[in-house]
Each structure stands twice: as C-alpha cells, then as structure tokens.
Design a protein around this motif. Sequence first.
Motif, PDB file in Angstrom:
ATOM      1  N   PRO A  47       0.818  -1.208   0.000  1.00  0.00           N
ATOM      2  CA  PRO A  47       0.000   0.000   0.000  1.00  0.00           C
ATOM      3  C   PRO A  47       0.853   1.260   0.000  1.00  0.00           C
ATOM      4  O   PRO A  47       1.947   1.278   0.547  1.00  0.00           O
TER       5      PRO A  47
ATOM      6  N   GLU B  11      -0.896   6.193   3.460  1.00  0.00           N
ATOM      7  CA  GLU B  11      -2.163   6.897   3.360  1.00  0.00           C
ATOM      8  C   GLU B  11      -1.967   8.351   3.763  1.00  0.00           C
ATOM      9  O   GLU B  11      -1.159   8.669   4.611  1.00  0.00           O
TER      10      GLU B  11
ATOM     11  N   GLY C 271      -0.801   0.566   8.920  1.00  0.00           N
ATOM     12  CA  GLY C 271      -0.867   0.229   7.500  1.00  0.00           C
ATOM     13  C   GLY C 271      -0.844  -1.268   7.222  1.00  0.00           C
ATOM     14  O   GLY C 271      -0.542  -1.671   6.097  1.00  0.00           O
ATOM     15  N   SER C 272      -1.141  -2.091   8.218  1.00  0.00           N
ATOM     16  CA  SER C 272      -1.103  -3.551   8.024  1.00  0.00           C
ATOM     17  C   SER C 272       0.239  -4.000   7.478  1.00  0.00           C
ATOM     18  O   SER C 272       0.316  -4.886   6.628  1.00  0.00           O
ATOM     19  N   LEU C 273       1.332  -3.382   7.960  1.00  0.00           N
ATOM     20  CA  LEU C 273       2.638  -3.658   7.381  1.00  0.00           C
ATOM     21  C   LEU C 273       3.456  -4.688   8.158  1.00  0.00           C
ATOM     22  O   LEU C 273       4.445  -5.205   7.641  1.00  0.00           O
TER      23      LEU C 273
ATOM     24  N   LYS D 101      -4.952  -3.018   0.998  1.00  0.00           N
ATOM     25  CA  LYS D 101      -3.697  -3.448   1.599  1.00  0.00           C
ATOM     26  C   LYS D 101      -3.419  -4.943   1.385  1.00  0.00           C
ATOM     27  O   LYS D 101      -2.967  -5.656   2.291  1.00  0.00           O
TER      28      LYS D 101
ATOM     29  N   THR E  56      -8.546  -4.424   6.883  1.00  0.00           N
ATOM     30  CA  THR E  56      -9.500  -4.668   5.793  1.00  0.00           C
ATOM     31  C   THR E  56     -10.820  -5.302   6.249  1.00  0.00           C
ATOM     32  O   THR E  56     -11.880  -4.948   5.707  1.00  0.00           O
TER      33      THR E  56
END
Lengths: 711, 210
Positions: free
Chosen positions: A11, A14, A124-126, A581, A681
């Motif tokens: 992603p 944001e 960020g779901s990283l 993402k 998500t």
Amino acid sequence: MSRILFNDPLPEPERYELAEKPRYRFELDRRTFLQLTGAGLLITVTGGAAFAQRGASGARTIAARIHIGEDGIVTVMTSKVEVGQGARTELAQAAAEELRVPVDRVRMIMADTDVVPDDGGTYGSLTTPRTVPLVREAAAAAREALVQLAASVWQAPAGEVIVADAVIAHPPTSRRITFGELAKQPALLRLLEAPVEGAALTGEAAWTTLGAWVKKTTGRDIVTGAQKYPSDLVRPGMRYGAVLRPPAAGARLKHVDLALLKEWNDVVTVQDGDFVACAAPTSFRAAQAIAALQKTAVWEGATAGTTATLFAGLKQNAKTEGRGRSGPRVDEEGEVDAAFSAQAVTRAVYNVSYIQHVPMEPRAAVAEWVEGKLTVWTGTQRPHGVLEELQEAFGLGAGMVRVIVPDSGGGFGGKHTGDAALEAARIAKAAQAPVSLRWTREEEFQWAYCRPAGVIEMAAVLKEGALHAWEHSNINSGAAAIEMPYAAPHWRTRFLPSESPLREGSYRALAGAANVFARESFIDELALEAGADPLAFRLKHVQDDRLRAVLEAAASKFDWMAARQGGGSGTGVGIACGMLKGSYVATAVRVRVDNAIHVEHVCQAFECGAILNPGNLRSQVEGCIIMGLGGALLEAVEFEEGRVLNASLKQYAVPRFEHVPPLDLVLLDRRDLPSAGAGETPIVGIAPAIANAVCHATGRRLRQLPLRLEG
Amino acid sequence: MADSTKTTRGSGLSRRGFLKGISAGGVATGLVGGAAVQHGKVVEAAPAVVGPGDTAIKLKINGEVKSLTVEPRTTLLDALRNRLDITGAKKVCDRGTCGACTLWIDGQPAYACSVLAIDAEDSEITTIESLGTPERMTALQQAFVNNDAQQCGFCTPGMIMACEAFLKENPSPTRDQVRDGISGNLCRCGTYHGIIDAVLEAAKTMKGGA
C-alpha cells in the motif's frame, strides 16, 4: 492519465496515516532548539517522521535483530508494538519457525528505541507483509550461522549439520550441541555481525509454527493482571501530572493565575506558552491543582464548525487545486466526461461522521530525565516517530532520548502521535522527578484525533444493464480503497482534501471504511436500477479473482440466493465486498428493522494470502466486524465550536455484548500467496452490507454513517 | 473552592449518586444493578464528618491490611492504582460504564471507580492479583488463555473478575446467560465471542467436565 493501482502489492502511505501533528510545541524549548540547529550542533529533518516506514533503516546485521543467549533463549528485536493485534506472537512465530525452536524459547523485545532496529511504526497492516519476512530472514541467517559454527567446531561439512528441535546436530556422528552452548563461543557473535542476506526461508509446506494457532504469548500475564501497561508503570519518586486543557479546540490562553498555587508546596506548576500543567504526589492532588487554576484561566477563541454544518463545510472547502499531500488525487481511465455528458446519470451522496478510536487504555506516558537524557515509557504506535517529536520539542541530540513502548491497551490507528509523551516530559523537566501522565477518557474524546469525516459523491451511467461510466469523489476522508474494482469502460476516482473542523488522523483501514461504504451502497443502488440481484451484479463486474473468491465464499456460506428471496416485512439481507492493503473481504448480513436496526447475523469471508496464525486472524476479523458495527450504527463525535459534546463512554456508545450478532467466518488460506496484514480490511464490509440489508428490508436507502432511521 | 468542600463518610455523596443516575438512564447494565450500587452500605446514622484534607484509612485488600492516607473524595480505584500500586484494575471510563475496574467488595463484584476508598474501609476487597498467577491460573483464566479471549488485554482483569463472580452464581450458564451476565463489561477489541467461549469452557472444567 491512466493507472490501475489495486494490484500494487504494497500500500502507498495513506494521506492521513501520519499527517496529524502533536497539538503543540514548547515555545521556550523550540527557541533553544533553533539555536542549536543554527549552531550546526543538531540536524533534524522536520516531518521526516511522517514517512518513517519508508525511511526506516531496519536491521543491518543479524545481531541487530537476533540475539542467542547462553540460556538458549532467542531474543528478537523490533520497533513494532503490541497493541492487541498479535504482532508479538506472530513475530515470535516467524523467528521460531526459521530457528527450529518452540515459540516459548523466543523472547521479543519490542519498541525500545535504545535497543531495537527501526522497522517503522505499527500501522498500514505492514507488520505481516514487511516485518515478518525481515524477522524470518534474520532468523534463517542466524540458523545458518549456528550451522556454520557447529560445522567448524566439529570439523564436519556444513551440509551435514542440521538444526531441529532447538538443537544443532550432526547425524553422521550423532553429535549434538545446544544453542546455549554455541552461544558461549565468541565466534558466534562475530558470525552474527554479518549482514542479513542469502539464507533460505522455510517453505510453506514445511511450516510447523507459522500457520498454526499459537496462543498469545503474553496471555498468562494478561489474564492474571500481571502485565504492566503504560498507565500502570511506577518509577521511584514518581509524581502524577495533569494538564490545563482549553475549553475548546482552537482556544488560546489569555491569562492564568499561577500564583494561586504558591502555597501548594507539594505541587509543581509549569507554564510554557499555552501549555500549563502540574505535578503532584497524588493524581487527586494534581487534578485538584488544575481545577483550581482552571477557575482563573481566561481563554479566547475556538475552532469554528458544528456537527450540523460539518458536511456542507467539507464540501464547500474541498480543494480541487494544489499538489502533493495537500492537493487532490485523481485517477481515471477512458473518456469520463464524454461518457457522462451524453447519458442519464445516477447520482448519490454519502456522508461519514467523525469517529473516535476509543482504545481501552487512554494515552499515557511516564517521563524521566536523568543527567539530561530523557526516557519515556508510553503507548504509541510509532516509537521512533515519538522519539523524533521529543528530540525536536526539547532540542535533544541523538542518543539523548529513549522511547519504550510497553504492550498497550489498544491503538486502532489512534496512537501515532506522542502527545502524552511530550506533555509528561515537559512536566517531568519542571518537576525534576519522573512524572506519569494518564489522559482521562474525557481528554481522549476531546483531544485525540478523529477518523476523518467525509462527503463522498458517486455518479454512474448504466448501459444495457452494465456499468458504462463511474465517478467516485471522496472529500476529506481519504483515498484508501477508492480504487475501482468493477469493470467500467470510463471511470474516475478523486480524493479532494478539505478543511477539517476537528483534529483528524489515522484509523483502522482509514478511509477504506468510508469509500467502501459509498461504493458498495452505490453499486447496490445501481443493481436495483438495473433490475439485477446485487450479488450477481457485483460478480458480473468484478475484475479481481481474489475479490470474486471471497464474494462467492461469503454468499455460499450465507446461502445468499435463498436468503434474498425472503426480505420485506422488516427483515432483509445485504452484501458488500472490498479490498485493501493486499487482502480481500466480503460481508453478508441479515437485519431486522423496527424502530431500530438489529443485525441478526453476519457472515464474512476474508482472504489475506497465507494465514500465519488462524486463531489470531479470527480475533482480528471478528474484532474488525464488531468495531465496524460501531461506525455503522452507533458512533459519531458530536461537536460545537471546537468542543466535543459527547466526550464520555456513557454518551458515545461503542459495541458491547448486547450488540454482537452471531458471526460466521470463512477464512480462506492461500498458501500460494504472500501474507498480508489482517487488522484493517475486515472492517470495511460491515457498514455497507447493513445499509444494503436495511434497504432490502424497508426500501429505504440510508446514506450516512452511522446509519440512523430517524431524520 | 474545592479545598473547603467537606465530604461526609458513608453519606452516598458524589460517585454513588452519580452511578444511580446512570443506572436510571439505562446505560450501565449488568453488574451495576447487582454490584456497585448495592454495595454502598448507606449509613443512616448521623455521618461522621471527614476532611477536608487527607484522612488515614485502612483497606483490607486480598487479605492484607494496608494503611494509607487519602483525600476523602479519592475513589477506591485511584487509591489502589495510584497510592498502593495495585494496578490490575484498569481505569478506562472512570464513570461506571465499562467494567474494566471490576473487583469484589465482600465477595460482590463492584466498579472500583464508583466507590470511594473511605467507603471500602470495613470491607474485604478482592482484586485480580489474588486470583491466579501466571504459573498457577484459575480454571477461568486458563480458559481465557486457551481461547485467546484477549487481544490488547486491558479489559481482561475486569472481565475475569466479572466472569468469576458470574460463574459462582451461575455454574451452568447458557451462551445467552453469559452474554447477559457480563454485559456491563466492555471489550473494545471485540473479543466478545472468545470471552463467552472461555466462560462456557471454564464452567465445564469447574464441574469436572471434559
């Protein structure tokens, strides 16, 4: 311009993910800071923290990531934090898998900036797509170092040495040596000083720890109350801090009578610009001192705007010009304007309210100065970002600030800034003692940043029952998940920034929930216009096979066709889907509507590549659905001239046991695909699915979150 | 001027009156009706005047008597957390709405944020610290671990105290009874189904079932 973004495996940052700055700077200290920079003694890049993930240096050597102790314990270091999402356990699994040890032999050191490499913040779901591979690579390299060392000790070919069950072995000669014994050899440390590179990772088919439901490694401490959260910490000689808050956002302090507290010998007061605070031996005394000061304080001004004028204001102030992060972002394909001009256009506008994260643990920090070095224990999702904020606010150079983040009571994107850390540090400096500052719930509601509100304008043209032209414009709330997943020859997506009357910033899935709400409501409206079944209409247009797969999985488990036949007379079903993402979600719900909306059943399919921990994944997906129920039905920050009107958990309702419907989850395990994060998500599908079900039940289309029947 | 305010012991000032307000409003559910409000031992006799200024009190916590001085309006929760460093009970809403500070007073669950420390003087206070330890958990705590019934875990100590008390009264609950019985406790991470699963598992274990 033509660009399709949704196949991007990682992603983009944001827009609001990190943009929100702390609320104030310490003026006196900033002057000092400027002098320092002027003299060339300190180089700090302002705003650098905003992109810390991209700029994160990570671990340059194996030793910077992995330590092997003489007790055989493997220590893994990362700047990621644990706020309930399961990073601590998942990263321990990653190391355990590659080092062939049980998870309980892995100790995680998370987010202590003096010790850990900078892996970026936790957002960020990283963690899953980026940090898990980094930990695996370092652990695999450490495994190979152990093999190499054992081979040289035994004078055996390295190819014959294996690592299994926490032991290094040479089967041909039946020799074995433990990690702890090898760790006693100085040579191991030298081998671990090598860069992380080249070691082979364990293939998915051979996983024993990854892919398994490993229970939260701190579970025993949590359930017995032994775990110490930031707001539980006590330091010797610690004082309690409290801050004089303005009556409204945007208010400036004109006067306060600090002399009033002259006789309060146990209370230290500090004023630094508009920042006024106290430290006292007890939390009660600190609050009492602040209450006394508040009576003498004169404030002026407030940020304009009220809940009633919010959406009109956002629209009016939408910026259609400008560049970079403050300007619009537009993506399109085809001849969009021409396609709209010649045809009958369907339009709808959707509004999304401000909501708050409401983590169970309010912001908290303990700050301590020792010989000019500042240490802060605080709950934040960006330890290195907060470190930079503190360096900047106090004019401190490298090595003079240490930020430690104990496992914290919830984040949800709400703890990116270091507000409490800065405040506690400022008070501690004045008090010359360690200071604990714990925000109250009211402070959380009034002063923490919100998920951005938004106005989302949708337009489409249908031709022969299919999408011909499409436009999706989001004003203010963000561009996350705005990408068009449905086939249309002419489409445009736009994000237009605006002026927000409240402080706003990151949130779980950010604008994903807003954009998917608008798109999935609108596609439902178009399906009805085309006389098509909403599921069939989606499947006809959906372009991504993974999105199709979750739609089909949810529909099948929910028995969509049969469920849709019912409806009317107060009950209805709805479906929605989305991707964000690197993961995919589809949600089907059944509602009953009388004078309220009752969600009777939720069925959700989710796919995020290879599943690393199915139990934790289930927790994340369920948690997202339930948090999403709040944004869908309950939550909205009400405000007037900078003042939040519902600043308590009594007035601002969040989902409780009574709101939780039966949940059916379908978790698709795609071992052939890289793992994506799952903490965000799964939140995006629930609100539009409910809105669509309400329309099915009643014929009424609700276009504002939270969904309200009245009005 | 706040300093000159006098607080009367056992008169039901401040917190308790406030709680009743909430309860009447129908917001706080579950425990409030059965616990915190009922707990208040309203002393009808002429109340002794306490304060202003700090007052010496003794609290019996987990079987141990602790002496401390508190400002009379200090809540039991603040006294525990900020004076005695007993931090298992968490401060989340501070208004009797979330259950994160649930402990037991004379065996009954209560919200520590809604009880004044001076009102708890003659009671047996039981906190999460006296239940199990990480090495030796109660059946319920083990069931929470087995079911991963915690995410951030900040609600968990209060949740455990509420669930243990619930199970004492309801050893064989149905799913719906669990849900209603602990409905005063909030979990923002949304681990509700896991918590209900854990309580049901613990109920079985405690009866010696599989």
